[in-house]
Scaffold this motif. Sequence first.
Motif, PDB file in Angstrom:
ATOM      1  N   HIS A 117      20.946  -8.403  23.128  1.00 23.38           N
ATOM      2  CA  HIS A 117      20.600  -7.890  21.805  1.00 23.38           C
ATOM      3  C   HIS A 117      19.465  -8.916  20.999  1.00 23.38           C
ATOM      4  N   ARG A 118      19.600 -10.067  21.231  1.00 23.70           N
ATOM      5  CA  ARG A 118      18.857 -10.984  20.678  1.00 23.70           C
ATOM      6  C   ARG A 118      17.557 -11.089  21.095  1.00 23.70           C
ATOM      7  N   LYS A 119      17.481 -10.923  22.614  1.00 20.54           N
ATOM      8  CA  LYS A 119      16.190 -10.766  23.361  1.00 20.54           C
ATOM      9  C   LYS A 119      15.337  -9.665  22.926  1.00 20.54           C
ATOM     10  N   ILE A 120      15.891  -8.784  22.756  1.00 17.14           N
ATOM     11  CA  ILE A 120      14.814  -7.494  22.441  1.00 17.14           C
ATOM     12  C   ILE A 120      14.846  -7.388  20.717  1.00 17.14           C
ATOM     13  N   ALA A 121      15.790  -7.657  19.966  1.00 15.15           N
ATOM     14  CA  ALA A 121      15.661  -7.839  18.733  1.00 15.15           C
ATOM     15  C   ALA A 121      14.409  -8.740  18.218  1.00 15.15           C
ATOM     16  N   ARG A 122      14.284  -9.671  18.847  1.00 13.29           N
ATOM     17  CA  ARG A 122      13.077 -10.388  18.477  1.00 13.29           C
ATOM     18  C   ARG A 122      11.888  -9.755  18.611  1.00 13.29           C
ATOM     19  N   TRP A 123      11.726  -8.498  19.245  1.00 18.42           N
ATOM     20  CA  TRP A 123      10.514  -7.705  19.408  1.00 18.42           C
ATOM     21  C   TRP A 123      10.773  -6.596  18.524  1.00 18.42           C
ATOM     22  N   THR A 124      11.895  -6.179  18.485  1.00 15.63           N
ATOM     23  CA  THR A 124      12.212  -4.817  17.707  1.00 15.63           C
ATOM     24  C   THR A 124      12.045  -4.885  16.092  1.00 15.63           C
ATOM     25  N   MET A 125      12.443  -6.213  15.687  1.00 14.55           N
ATOM     26  CA  MET A 125      12.352  -6.386  14.234  1.00 14.55           C
ATOM     27  C   MET A 125      11.161  -6.606  13.720  1.00 14.55           C
ATOM     28  N   PRO A 126      10.187  -7.373  14.060  1.00 11.99           N
ATOM     29  CA  PRO A 126       8.857  -7.600  13.663  1.00 11.99           C
ATOM     30  C   PRO A 126       8.083  -6.075  13.726  1.00 11.99           C
ATOM     31  N   ILE A 127       8.170  -5.457  14.712  1.00 11.18           N
ATOM     32  CA  ILE A 127       7.742  -4.236  15.032  1.00 11.18           C
ATOM     33  C   ILE A 127       8.161  -3.115  13.912  1.00 11.18           C
ATOM     34  N   TRP A 128       9.396  -2.849  13.915  1.00 13.47           N
ATOM     35  CA  TRP A 128       9.904  -2.037  12.940  1.00 13.47           C
ATOM     36  C   TRP A 128       9.613  -2.424  11.337  1.00 13.47           C
ATOM     37  N   LEU A 129       9.827  -3.665  11.085  1.00 16.30           N
ATOM     38  CA  LEU A 129       9.121  -4.138   9.828  1.00 16.30           C
ATOM     39  C   LEU A 129       7.607  -3.792   9.698  1.00 16.30           C
ATOM     40  N   TYR A 130       6.618  -3.887  10.506  1.00 15.18           N
ATOM     41  CA  TYR A 130       5.338  -3.565  10.545  1.00 15.18           C
ATOM     42  C   TYR A 130       5.181  -2.090  10.458  1.00 15.18           C
ATOM     43  N   VAL A 131       6.117  -1.271  11.147  1.00 15.92           N
ATOM     44  CA  VAL A 131       5.953   0.427  11.100  1.00 15.92           C
ATOM     45  C   VAL A 131       6.303   0.482   9.633  1.00 15.92           C
ATOM     46  N   SER A 132       7.289   0.244   9.121  1.00 21.71           N
ATOM     47  CA  SER A 132       7.962   0.691   7.832  1.00 21.71           C
ATOM     48  C   SER A 132       6.959   0.397   6.723  1.00 21.71           C
ATOM     49  N   LEU A 133       6.538  -1.073   6.763  1.00 20.52           N
ATOM     50  CA  LEU A 133       5.406  -1.472   5.910  1.00 20.52           C
ATOM     51  C   LEU A 133       4.049  -0.695   5.667  1.00 20.52           C
ATOM     52  N   THR A 134       3.588  -0.627   7.007  1.00 16.73           N
ATOM     53  CA  THR A 134       2.265   0.183   7.276  1.00 16.73           C
ATOM     54  C   THR A 134       2.343   1.302   6.832  1.00 16.73           C
ATOM     55  N   GLY A 135       3.686   2.133   6.867  1.00 19.55           N
ATOM     56  CA  GLY A 135       3.914   3.587   6.501  1.00 19.55           C
ATOM     57  C   GLY A 135       3.407   3.589   4.904  1.00 19.55           C
ATOM     58  N   VAL A 136       4.084   2.699   4.187  1.00 21.88           N
ATOM     59  CA  VAL A 136       3.934   2.597   2.749  1.00 21.88           C
ATOM     60  C   VAL A 136       2.438   2.440   2.517  1.00 21.88           C
ATOM     61  N   ILE A 137       2.039   1.555   3.176  1.00 22.45           N
ATOM     62  CA  ILE A 137       0.195   1.025   2.977  1.00 22.45           C
ATOM     63  C   ILE A 137      -0.554   2.308   3.343  1.00 22.45           C
ATOM     64  N   VAL A 138      -0.329   3.089   4.557  1.00 22.99           N
ATOM     65  CA  VAL A 138      -1.183   4.302   4.632  1.00 22.99           C
ATOM     66  C   VAL A 138      -0.743   5.378   3.701  1.00 22.99           C
ATOM     67  N   TYR A 139       0.282   5.484   3.126  1.00 23.56           N
ATOM     68  CA  TYR A 139       0.530   6.356   1.976  1.00 23.56           C
ATOM     69  C   TYR A 139      -0.239   5.933   0.704  1.00 23.56           C
ATOM     70  N   LEU A 140      -0.146   4.667   0.625  1.00 22.18           N
ATOM     71  CA  LEU A 140      -0.884   4.125  -0.881  1.00 22.18           C
ATOM     72  C   LEU A 140      -2.480   4.461  -0.686  1.00 22.18           C
ATOM     73  N   MET A 141      -2.884   4.329   0.396  1.00 18.76           N
ATOM     74  CA  MET A 141      -4.399   4.501   0.674  1.00 18.76           C
ATOM     75  C   MET A 141      -4.932   5.767   0.794  1.00 18.76           C
ATOM     76  N   ILE A 142      -4.111   6.738   1.340  1.00 19.48           N
ATOM     77  CA  ILE A 142      -4.252   8.062   1.328  1.00 19.48           C
ATOM     78  C   ILE A 142      -3.802   9.061   0.211  1.00 19.48           C
ATOM     79  N   SER A 143      -2.957   8.473  -0.568  1.00 20.65           N
ATOM     80  CA  SER A 143      -2.482   9.644  -1.629  1.00 20.65           C
ATOM     81  C   SER A 143      -3.405   9.993  -2.817  1.00 20.65           C
ATOM     82  N   PRO A 144      -4.571   9.072  -2.817  1.00 17.82           N
ATOM     83  CA  PRO A 144      -5.648   9.878  -3.956  1.00 17.82           C
ATOM     84  C   PRO A 144      -6.171  11.208  -3.338  1.00 17.82           C
ATOM     85  N   TYR A 145      -5.999  11.503  -2.109  1.00 18.42           N
ATOM     86  CA  TYR A 145      -6.640  12.430  -1.326  1.00 18.42           C
ATOM     87  C   TYR A 145      -5.880  13.740  -1.145  1.00 18.42           C
ATOM     88  N   TYR A 146      -4.374  13.649  -1.634  1.00 16.75           N
ATOM     89  CA  TYR A 146      -3.563  14.761  -1.329  1.00 16.75           C
ATOM     90  C   TYR A 146      -4.182  16.019  -2.230  1.00 16.75           C
TER      91      TYR A 146
END
Length: 177
Positions: A148-177
Amino acid sequence: MVELKKDFNYVPWVVGLSIAINLIVLALLFVPEIESGTGFNIKLLPLLNAILNSFTFVFLLAALFMIIRKNVMWHKRFIFAAFTTTALFLVSYLTYHSMSSSTSYGGEGVLQYIYYFILISHILLAIVIVPLALITLFRGLAMKVDKHRKIARWTMPIWLYVSLTGVIVYLMISPYY
């Protein structure tokens, strides 16, 4: 708290769910729009998606903080919360994209390049995070702590990136909806 037997074979679940989720999302590119007819403003769903991604990000940070403090019980609770908000996001995302056409980014210049870099990396890593998160979850629930620890070291930062960039993508595209 939920715990699996150490000999539980979670691989078919991970493979099946990963393929199913990614195929459903891919299929939305080829499925014609479904008419709502309910009077519900479908344009509210991208905001909901961003809110759910924000909660996922916060829950993941809290889970990371708890495991650093060796508080496994609260770590699990925050991970379950992150999976819950991610699942709700997926339902909302699939609903929106089945009922609405894609919105094009209207920015220009350097912001356009930044937007597309963030969007493409977000999409590619969102595909990768599905099996990674599921494997990490099942290994944790089966108390296969070292694996669990071995894979979590990769999973956590990737999942954090995906969830954060999802918000950033929304903020950047929201004026165009």
